[in-house]
Write a protein that holds these residues in place. Structure first.
Motif, short mmCIF file in Angstrom:
data_model
loop_
_atom_site.label_atom_id
_atom_site.label_comp_id
_atom_site.label_asym_id
_atom_site.label_seq_id
_atom_site.Cartn_x
_atom_site.Cartn_y
_atom_site.Cartn_z
N UNK A 79 0.85 -1.19 0.00
CA UNK A 79 0.00 0.00 0.00
C UNK A 79 0.88 1.24 0.00
N UNK A 80 0.58 2.18 -0.90
CA UNK A 80 1.38 3.39 -1.01
C UNK A 80 0.46 4.59 -0.96
N UNK A 81 0.93 5.68 -0.37
CA UNK A 81 0.09 6.84 -0.15
C UNK A 81 -0.03 7.73 -1.37
N UNK A 82 -1.19 8.39 -1.47
CA UNK A 82 -1.39 9.45 -2.45
C UNK A 82 -1.08 9.06 -3.87
N UNK A 83 -0.42 9.99 -4.59
CA UNK A 83 -0.11 9.75 -6.00
C UNK A 83 0.85 8.60 -6.19
N UNK A 84 1.60 8.22 -5.12
CA UNK A 84 2.53 7.10 -5.26
C UNK A 84 1.80 5.81 -5.56
N UNK A 85 0.50 5.73 -5.22
CA UNK A 85 -0.26 4.52 -5.52
C UNK A 85 -0.35 4.29 -7.02
N UNK A 86 -0.09 5.33 -7.81
CA UNK A 86 -0.08 5.21 -9.27
C UNK A 86 1.13 4.40 -9.74
N UNK A 87 2.21 4.41 -8.97
CA UNK A 87 3.47 3.83 -9.40
C UNK A 87 3.47 2.32 -9.36
N UNK A 88 4.00 1.74 -10.42
CA UNK A 88 4.20 0.31 -10.48
C UNK A 88 5.68 -0.01 -10.61
N UNK A 89 6.02 -1.11 -11.26
CA UNK A 89 7.41 -1.51 -11.42
C UNK A 89 8.12 -0.67 -12.48
N UNK A 90 9.43 -0.78 -12.52
CA UNK A 90 10.25 -0.06 -13.50
C UNK A 90 10.47 -0.95 -14.72
N UNK A 91 10.26 -0.38 -15.91
CA UNK A 91 10.48 -1.12 -17.14
C UNK A 91 11.97 -1.28 -17.39
N UNK A 92 12.40 -2.51 -17.65
CA UNK A 92 13.82 -2.76 -17.91
C UNK A 92 14.24 -2.27 -19.29
N UNK A 93 13.26 -1.94 -20.15
CA UNK A 93 13.58 -1.47 -21.48
C UNK A 93 13.74 0.04 -21.57
N UNK A 94 12.65 0.78 -21.34
CA UNK A 94 12.70 2.24 -21.52
C UNK A 94 12.86 3.01 -20.22
N UNK A 95 12.79 2.33 -19.07
CA UNK A 95 13.09 2.98 -17.80
C UNK A 95 11.95 3.69 -17.12
N UNK A 96 10.72 3.63 -17.66
CA UNK A 96 9.63 4.33 -17.00
C UNK A 96 9.16 3.55 -15.77
N UNK A 97 8.55 4.27 -14.84
CA UNK A 97 7.84 3.64 -13.75
C UNK A 97 6.43 3.37 -14.27
N UNK A 98 6.12 2.11 -14.53
CA UNK A 98 4.87 1.75 -15.21
C UNK A 98 3.68 2.06 -14.29
N UNK A 99 2.69 2.82 -14.76
CA UNK A 99 1.50 3.07 -13.93
C UNK A 99 0.72 1.77 -13.68
#
Length: 208
Positions: free
Chosen positions: A169-189
């Motif tokens: 469980x993550x607070x606020x907007x951080x709940x949008x964050x998922x894992x990091x893509x090993x290809x392009x580097x984004x934090x996948x929503x």
């Protein structure tokens, strides 16, 4: 406090000196920086031939960077409007199912875990791919580049655990964050990910 449009006008205003026009572009990123402030700035500098620390950058390059940023902002604002309208219709019909939604200002909607590792293509193209994913059935890979290898960090910089620590469980907007893509580097929503892929506990993943 100046808004995005006022700052964009200052970037375009030929009466302003180069330093002010550059400063105004940087301040636009305080209103909208889809990769996060530093990553978005580096992206624009790389694409438009601007030295990141050059306070006398070519105004034409600054305007070109602004136009790319404006295109991306238009894509995201359109998505936010459509999402809000759909949720109003669903609530009117009594549909109140839990659903992820971005609750921020548009800042870092497709954040880069490492500012130096960013997706290929323009900001607008990347956000169009993300919006397509958010409006489709959730998948198991990166919505931007299609990479299937997604890595959960133990904790992303600046992230705060909520009261249910250890339960993903993550607070606020951080709940949008998922894992990091090993290809392009984004934090996948997380809304773009199906089932287990979106709910993997970062603490467990970091300990594995």
């Amino acid at each position: 406090m100046a808004g995005f449009r006022s700052l964009a006008y200052q970037v375009r205003d030929a009466r302003n000196d180069r330093a002010l026009r550059r400063h105004s572009l940087r301040r636009c990123l305080e209103r909208f920086a889809p990769y996060g402030h530093r990553a978005t700035w580096w992206h624009l500098c790389d694409r438009h031939g601007i030295a990141p620390e050059d306070r006398a950058a070519d105004p034409q390059r600054l305007v070109a960077a602004l136009e790319e940023l404006e295109d991306a902002r238009a894509v995201w604002l359109a998505y936010e409007r459509q999402f809000a309208e759909r949720r109003r219709r669903e609530k009117h019909h009594g549909l109140r199912r839990p659903e992820w939604a971005w609750g921020g200002s548009g800042d870092a909607v497709v954040r880069c875990a490492d500012p130096g590792v960013r997706p290929d293509g323009t900001l607008g193209d990347v956000l169009r791919r993300l919006v397509t994913a958010l409006e489709s059935e959730p998948g198991t890979g990166c919505p931007v580049c299609g990479e299937q290898e997604l890595r959960w960090p133990a904790q992303l910089p600046g992230q705060r655990r909520g009261p249910r620590a250890g339960h993903g469980h993550w607070e606020g907007a951080w709940a949008w964050d998922g894992p990091v893509c090993a290809g392009c580097g984004i934090v996948v929503p997380r809304p773009a990910l199906a089932g287990a892929a979106s709910m993997t506990d970062p603490a467990s993943a970091g300990a594995a």
